[in-house]
Design a protein around this motif. Structure first.
Motif, PDB file in Angstrom:
ATOM      1  N   LEU A 342       1.024   3.694  -3.048  1.00 12.21           N
ATOM      2  CA  LEU A 342       1.026   3.905  -1.600  1.00 12.21           C
ATOM      3  C   LEU A 342       2.336   4.513  -1.117  1.00 12.21           C
ATOM      4  O   LEU A 342       2.347   5.307  -0.162  1.00 12.21           O
ATOM      5  N   SER A 343       3.423   4.169  -1.767  1.00 11.33           N
ATOM      6  CA  SER A 343       4.718   4.703  -1.339  1.00 11.33           C
ATOM      7  C   SER A 343       4.891   6.176  -1.710  1.00 11.33           C
ATOM      8  O   SER A 343       5.702   6.880  -1.100  1.00 11.33           O
ATOM      9  N   ALA A 344       4.121   6.641  -2.699  1.00 10.79           N
ATOM     10  CA  ALA A 344       4.291   8.015  -3.174  1.00 10.79           C
ATOM     11  C   ALA A 344       3.174   8.957  -2.737  1.00 10.79           C
ATOM     12  O   ALA A 344       3.278  10.160  -2.964  1.00 10.79           O
ATOM     13  N   ARG A 353      -5.577   6.995  -0.172  1.00  8.28           N
ATOM     14  CA  ARG A 353      -4.869   5.885   0.481  1.00  8.28           C
ATOM     15  C   ARG A 353      -5.844   4.755   0.819  1.00  8.28           C
ATOM     16  O   ARG A 353      -5.532   3.568   0.625  1.00  8.28           O
ATOM     17  N   ALA A 354      -7.013   5.097   1.321  1.00  9.63           N
ATOM     18  CA  ALA A 354      -8.000   4.074   1.665  1.00  9.63           C
ATOM     19  C   ALA A 354      -8.433   3.293   0.418  1.00  9.63           C
ATOM     20  O   ALA A 354      -8.562   2.061   0.447  1.00  9.63           O
ATOM     21  N   ILE A 355      -8.639   3.999  -0.693  1.00  6.98           N
ATOM     22  CA  ILE A 355      -9.043   3.333  -1.939  1.00  6.98           C
ATOM     23  C   ILE A 355      -7.934   2.411  -2.435  1.00  6.98           C
ATOM     24  O   ILE A 355      -8.180   1.270  -2.846  1.00  6.98           O
ATOM     25  N   ALA A 356      -6.685   2.890  -2.385  1.00  4.09           N
ATOM     26  CA  ALA A 356      -5.566   2.064  -2.853  1.00  4.09           C
ATOM     27  C   ALA A 356      -5.405   0.811  -1.991  1.00  4.09           C
ATOM     28  O   ALA A 356      -5.124  -0.278  -2.509  1.00  4.09           O
ATOM     29  N   ALA A 361      -5.836  -5.028  -1.443  1.00  5.39           N
ATOM     30  CA  ALA A 361      -6.352  -6.221  -0.766  1.00  5.39           C
ATOM     31  C   ALA A 361      -7.039  -7.154  -1.757  1.00  5.39           C
ATOM     32  O   ALA A 361      -6.853  -8.383  -1.711  1.00  5.39           O
ATOM     33  N   HIS A 362      -7.800  -6.617  -2.677  1.00  7.61           N
ATOM     34  CA  HIS A 362      -8.449  -7.436  -3.712  1.00  7.61           C
ATOM     35  C   HIS A 362      -7.418  -8.119  -4.593  1.00  7.61           C
ATOM     36  O   HIS A 362      -7.562  -9.313  -4.924  1.00  7.61           O
ATOM     37  N   ALA A 363      -6.388  -7.382  -4.998  1.00  9.70           N
ATOM     38  CA  ALA A 363      -5.360  -7.962  -5.869  1.00  9.70           C
ATOM     39  C   ALA A 363      -4.634  -9.102  -5.167  1.00  9.70           C
ATOM     40  O   ALA A 363      -4.338 -10.142  -5.774  1.00  9.70           O
ATOM     41  N   GLN A 364      -4.325  -8.932  -3.883  1.00  5.43           N
ATOM     42  CA  GLN A 364      -3.633  -9.986  -3.130  1.00  5.43           C
ATOM     43  C   GLN A 364      -4.531 -11.208  -2.927  1.00  5.43           C
ATOM     44  O   GLN A 364      -4.081 -12.350  -3.047  1.00  5.43           O
ATOM     45  N   LEU A 365      -5.802 -10.963  -2.631  1.00  7.35           N
ATOM     46  CA  LEU A 365      -6.724 -12.077  -2.426  1.00  7.35           C
ATOM     47  C   LEU A 365      -6.910 -12.867  -3.718  1.00  7.35           C
ATOM     48  O   LEU A 365      -6.977 -14.107  -3.690  1.00  7.35           O
TER      49      LEU A 365
END
Length: 426
Positions: A342-344, A353-356, A361-365
């Motif tokens: 996202l930063s790059a 960007r939407a896919i990332a 969100a899945h990884a954080q959840l």
């Protein structure tokens, strides 16, 4: 004995717009098509042919030249061993012949133009190819903004047909015809990718078969790579990792992937994503390390096709790593790659960007942080969330997981209220 200059070859090259380096590359590609081995010619090889220092090239080279030009080697001014080249005409007589030929051609053209109900056949040239390539750049840009839309797929398929129709619209050199086939293959590969991105896999496979045939007729290594690499991604999304690896291996085995580290890097990065989906942890890590190393070795100033330059960079490499580690259940590592991606990301990569964001969100959840995960998911633009098949389905999975993990949490209520606005009013 002084070498006799091959003025016939020089005239053919001038007429068809070939430089010495350009003809060498075309012959090398044709030789690979015909023999399976990439030719070793460069501009100095062609200059030796023109200067008459090489009067009769080797058989593989002659076959490749005949494939490129559509003419036998003798018609290109080459002389078989043991024969004496024809004595060149005196310069003035040659000039007179050229002048008579030119005047005769102009007269014939004028008569044809004046004849009622007839028209001179159109000559298709590189300007037509350039126009199609500009349209291809527009399709690429639209894909990165919107992605997966049926309209993009249909537009790309229609432009492929337009490129093929030009083949029958008039006369063209072999170089132009090869480029037209490459354009048609490029458009079909974009239609294929739009269908993959929209999860219309039957349509994607139909586009793939047409694109592969067109790419073979073009001899363009870069577009062959794109199509087979897309096929690997398609089978990965379809849950068929064996077919995905086999397709991606075809792309990685092409000469262009051995010659250009950036192509090699993309092939390795996609291989790693496939291995992640197949739960091959060791293979995933090794392939990503190799992909990163290849990217660092790539010459940033080398010529590459627009489709590759438009999307493949460090951000995309991290996006593929994010996908792989998410599949492996390595959520902390996935989150790390998500933030790096996202930063790059470049501003035009709206779909990426939407896919990332949805994957982050899945990884954080999965790590138990419902609040952070929901805050991330809320950043996905509504048009991507509702109109892009991959994004919308991944967000639906996110909502289901959120309600299962923390059904009464403020995050779950926030997400429910947020997604209610996406549903049309009854």
């Amino acid at each position: 004995m002084n070498a006799t200059r091959n003025t016939v070859l020089e005239a053919w090259m001038k007429e068809h717009g070939y430089s010495s380096n350009g003809l060498a590359e075309a012959v090398n590609n044709a030789q690979e098509r015909l023999t399976g081995r990439f030719g070793g010619h460069d501009g100095s090889s062609v200059r030796a042919w023109k200067a008459g220092r090489v009067r009769w090239p080797k058989s593989a080279t002659r076959r490749a030249l005949e494939d490129v030009t559509g003419l036998p080697a003798t018609a290109l001014g080459f002389v078989p061993r043991g024969r004496t080249p024809a004595t060149p005409s005196p310069p003035q007589e040659g000039a007179d012949v050229n002048r008579r030929t030119l005047v005769g051609g102009m007269t014939a053209a004028a008569v044809a133009a004046a004849a009622p109900g007839t028209a001179a056949p159109r000559r298709i040239g590189m300007s037509d190819v350039d126009r199609l390539q500009r349209r291809f750049s527009e399709v690429i840009a639209s894909d990165h903004r919107h992605g997966g839309q049926l309209g993009i797929e249909q537009r790309a398929a229609a432009l492929a047909d337009e490129a093929l129709n030009l083949q029958n619209a008039g006369g063209a050199s072999q170089r132009v015809r090869s480029n037209l086939y490459a354009c048609a293959a490029s458009f079909r590969s974009s239609a294929m990718w739009a269908a993959i991105d929209g999860r219309r896999y039957e349509d994607a496979q139909r586009h793939m078969r047409v694109a592969q045939a067109l790419a073979e007729m073009s001899g363009d290594q870069a577009i062959k790579f794109r199509i087979w690499s897309h096929a690997g991604s398609m089978y990965r999304h379809m849950g068929r990792p064996v077919d995905a690896l086999a397709s991606n291996d075809v792309a990685r085995g092409l000469h262009i992937a051995r010659r250009d580290p950036l192509f090699a890097s993309l092939g390795l990065a996609r291989q790693a994503a496939i291995q992640g989906a197949a739960q091959d942890r060791t293979g995933t890590r090794r392939a990503f390390d190799q992909a990163q190393d290849a990217m660092l070795r790539a010459d940033p100033g080398a010529y590459r096709p627009v489709w590759l330059l438009a999307f493949y960079d460090q951000a995309e490499l991290n996006s593929l790593a994010l996908s792989a580690h998410l599949s492996l259940g390595e959520y902390q590592t996935a989150e790390f790659h998500a933030h790096r991606c996202l930063s790059a990301l470049r501003p035009h990569m709206v779909r990426s960007r939407a896919i990332a964001l949805t994957r982050l969100a899945h990884a954080q959840l999965a790590q138990g942080d419902a609040e952070a995960a929901t805050a991330t998911a809320l950043k996905v633009p509504a048009d991507s969330a509702t109109q892009h098949a991959r994004v919308s389905s991944t967000l639906q999975e996110f909502g289901a997981a959120l309600r299962a993990i923390a059904p009464d949490s403020p995050a779950a209520h926030t997400w429910t209220e947020h997604t209610a606005a996406w549903r049309p009013n009854p």
